[in-house]
Write an enzyme that holds these catalytic residues in place. Structure first.
Site, PDB file in Angstrom:
ATOM      1  N   ARG A  49       0.852  -1.182   0.000  1.00  0.00           N
ATOM      2  CA  ARG A  49       0.000   0.000   0.000  1.00  0.00           C
ATOM      3  C   ARG A  49       0.889   1.233   0.000  1.00  0.00           C
ATOM      4  O   ARG A  49       1.711   1.391   0.893  1.00  0.00           O
ATOM      5  CB  ARG A  49      -0.863  -0.060   1.273  1.00  0.00           C
ATOM      6  CG  ARG A  49      -2.212   0.511   1.107  1.00  0.00           C
ATOM      7  CD  ARG A  49      -3.082   0.116   2.254  1.00  0.00           C
ATOM      8  NE  ARG A  49      -2.573   0.522   3.550  1.00  0.00           N
ATOM      9  CZ  ARG A  49      -3.338   0.846   4.577  1.00  0.00           C
ATOM     10  NH1 ARG A  49      -4.651   0.807   4.446  1.00  0.00           N
ATOM     11  NH2 ARG A  49      -2.829   1.183   5.726  1.00  0.00           N
TER      12      ARG A  49
ATOM     13  N   ASP B 263       0.275  -3.040  12.779  1.00  0.00           N
ATOM     14  CA  ASP B 263       0.659  -3.451  11.430  1.00  0.00           C
ATOM     15  C   ASP B 263       0.871  -4.963  11.421  1.00  0.00           C
ATOM     16  O   ASP B 263       1.842  -5.471  11.996  1.00  0.00           O
ATOM     17  CB  ASP B 263       1.950  -2.707  11.014  1.00  0.00           C
ATOM     18  CG  ASP B 263       2.318  -2.991   9.561  1.00  0.00           C
ATOM     19  OD1 ASP B 263       2.294  -4.172   9.147  1.00  0.00           O
ATOM     20  OD2 ASP B 263       2.626  -2.029   8.843  1.00  0.00           O
TER      21      ASP B 263
ATOM     22  N   ASP C 148       4.275  -6.310  10.064  1.00  0.00           N
ATOM     23  CA  ASP C 148       5.397  -6.047  10.976  1.00  0.00           C
ATOM     24  C   ASP C 148       5.342  -6.954  12.197  1.00  0.00           C
ATOM     25  O   ASP C 148       6.362  -7.501  12.625  1.00  0.00           O
ATOM     26  CB  ASP C 148       5.376  -4.572  11.424  1.00  0.00           C
ATOM     27  CG  ASP C 148       5.894  -3.644  10.332  1.00  0.00           C
ATOM     28  OD1 ASP C 148       6.469  -4.147   9.342  1.00  0.00           O
ATOM     29  OD2 ASP C 148       5.709  -2.429  10.468  1.00  0.00           O
TER      30      ASP C 148
ATOM     31  N   THR D 244      -0.844   7.562  -0.857  1.00  0.00           N
ATOM     32  CA  THR D 244      -2.169   7.494  -1.502  1.00  0.00           C
ATOM     33  C   THR D 244      -3.040   6.391  -0.908  1.00  0.00           C
ATOM     34  O   THR D 244      -4.250   6.377  -1.140  1.00  0.00           O
ATOM     35  CB  THR D 244      -2.008   7.180  -3.000  1.00  0.00           C
ATOM     36  OG1 THR D 244      -1.417   5.871  -3.123  1.00  0.00           O
ATOM     37  CG2 THR D 244      -1.101   8.197  -3.681  1.00  0.00           C
TER      38      THR D 244
HETATM   39  C1  PRP Z   1      -1.452  -4.035   4.695  1.00  0.00           C
HETATM   40  C2  PRP Z   1      -2.302  -5.274   4.975  1.00  0.00           C
HETATM   41  C3  PRP Z   1      -3.115  -5.385   3.719  1.00  0.00           C
HETATM   42  C4  PRP Z   1      -3.313  -3.960   3.307  1.00  0.00           C
HETATM   43  C5  PRP Z   1      -4.690  -3.569   3.722  1.00  0.00           C
HETATM   44  O1  PRP Z   1      -0.377  -4.389   3.904  1.00  0.00           O
HETATM   45  O2  PRP Z   1      -1.574  -6.423   5.214  1.00  0.00           O
HETATM   46  O3  PRP Z   1      -2.465  -6.101   2.675  1.00  0.00           O
HETATM   47  O4  PRP Z   1      -2.333  -3.178   4.007  1.00  0.00           O
HETATM   48  O5  PRP Z   1      -4.957  -2.289   3.347  1.00  0.00           O
HETATM   49  P1  PRP Z   1      -6.075  -1.868   2.310  1.00  0.00           P
HETATM   50  O6  PRP Z   1      -7.325  -2.632   2.620  1.00  0.00           O
HETATM   51  O7  PRP Z   1      -6.217  -0.395   2.622  1.00  0.00           O
HETATM   52  O8  PRP Z   1      -5.547  -2.106   0.929  1.00  0.00           O
HETATM   53  P2  PRP Z   1       0.911  -3.468   3.682  1.00  0.00           P
HETATM   54  O9  PRP Z   1       0.740  -2.579   2.499  1.00  0.00           O
HETATM   55  O10 PRP Z   1       1.252  -2.795   4.975  1.00  0.00           O
HETATM   56  O11 PRP Z   1       2.004  -4.503   3.269  1.00  0.00           O
HETATM   57  P3  PRP Z   1       2.684  -5.690   4.114  1.00  0.00           P
HETATM   58  O12 PRP Z   1       1.645  -6.784   4.250  1.00  0.00           O
HETATM   59  O13 PRP Z   1       3.814  -6.073   3.242  1.00  0.00           O
HETATM   60  O14 PRP Z   1       3.113  -5.152   5.462  1.00  0.00           O
END
Ligand code: PRP
Length: 208
Positions: free
Chosen positions: A104, A200, A203, A108
């Protein structure tokens, strides 16, 4: 809220989710709880799997039973979705794992694709999209878009926590995709995190 949304009411789900949220839960326990929650949610999300008749011979004679032989595609959204794969992969009889890499954009909040090795033709009948967090819903919507383009039409989302904003967005974009989660939380905060949430997920799972 849409009737696409299925929030688990199982006492074990509630118990494990409470420990998962706790800031004092360490990475190892966090991963184990995610694995166990995945199994409980998968049990609920696969209640409508198709069965074919199968007869086996017991030590006492023949028994007519059933076989679940649909091939299910597990589609973890990296990274955090990886934590939901292991238990489910062991539980289901016929399963393939197809990873989708999305992160993400922090500004944005839109998903950016970085990994997708789906073959040209679909090789599964049903897909379970795995991601612990349904926040804005952008990642889940993008993944379902990818799977529908691939040619799979029976798709479900399986996650741990959802925000109302994500449920609304996913159900508007894909009204045919059931959403199975352990809990529907209050809201998103101004940086797109679920509140009260669990922080998170990626993490906490990987110690980063
Ligand atoms: C987080 C989570 C989802 C996403 C959810 O991932 O694990 O994949 O955000 O958000 P959304 O519904 O607003 O799209 P992240 O981008 O933090 O990546 P990661 O899993 O690699 O930590």
């Amino acid at each position: 809220m849409t009737d696409q949304l299925h929030v688990s009411t199982h006492p074990l789900t509630k118990h494990k989710l409470t420990y998962l949220r706790d800031v004092n839960t360490d990475h190892r326990t966090f991963r184990e709880l995610v694995r166990e929650l995945a199994l409980l949610l998968c049990y609920e999300a696969t209640k409508d799997l198709e069965l074919t008749s199968k007869t086996v011979t017991t030590p006492m004679g023949d028994a007519t039973g059933s076989e679940a032989n649909e091939v299910i595609g597990l589609v973890p959204i990296m990274r955090a979705g990886l934590g939901l794969v292991d238990g489910i992969q062991e539980l289901l009889p016929a399963v393939q794992v197809w990873h989708i890499g999305l992160y993400r954009d922090e500004e944005t909040l839109r998903p950016v694709e970085y990994y997708n090795k789906l073959p040209e033709e679909p090789t599964v009948q049903v897909c379970l999209v795995l991601d612990p967090m349904l926040a804005t819903g952008g990642s889940a919507i993008a993944t379902v878009d990818i799977l529908k383009k691939w040619g799979v039409n029976r798709i479900k989302f399986l996650g741990v926590l959802a925000a109302p904003e994500g449920v609304k967005a996913l159900s508007e974009a894909h009204p045919d995709v059931p959403i199975h989660v352990a809990e529907l939380d209050e809201r998103l905060n101004d940086i797109g995190f679920i509140v009260p949430g669990l922080g998170d997920a990626g993490d906490r799972m990987f110690g980063t």
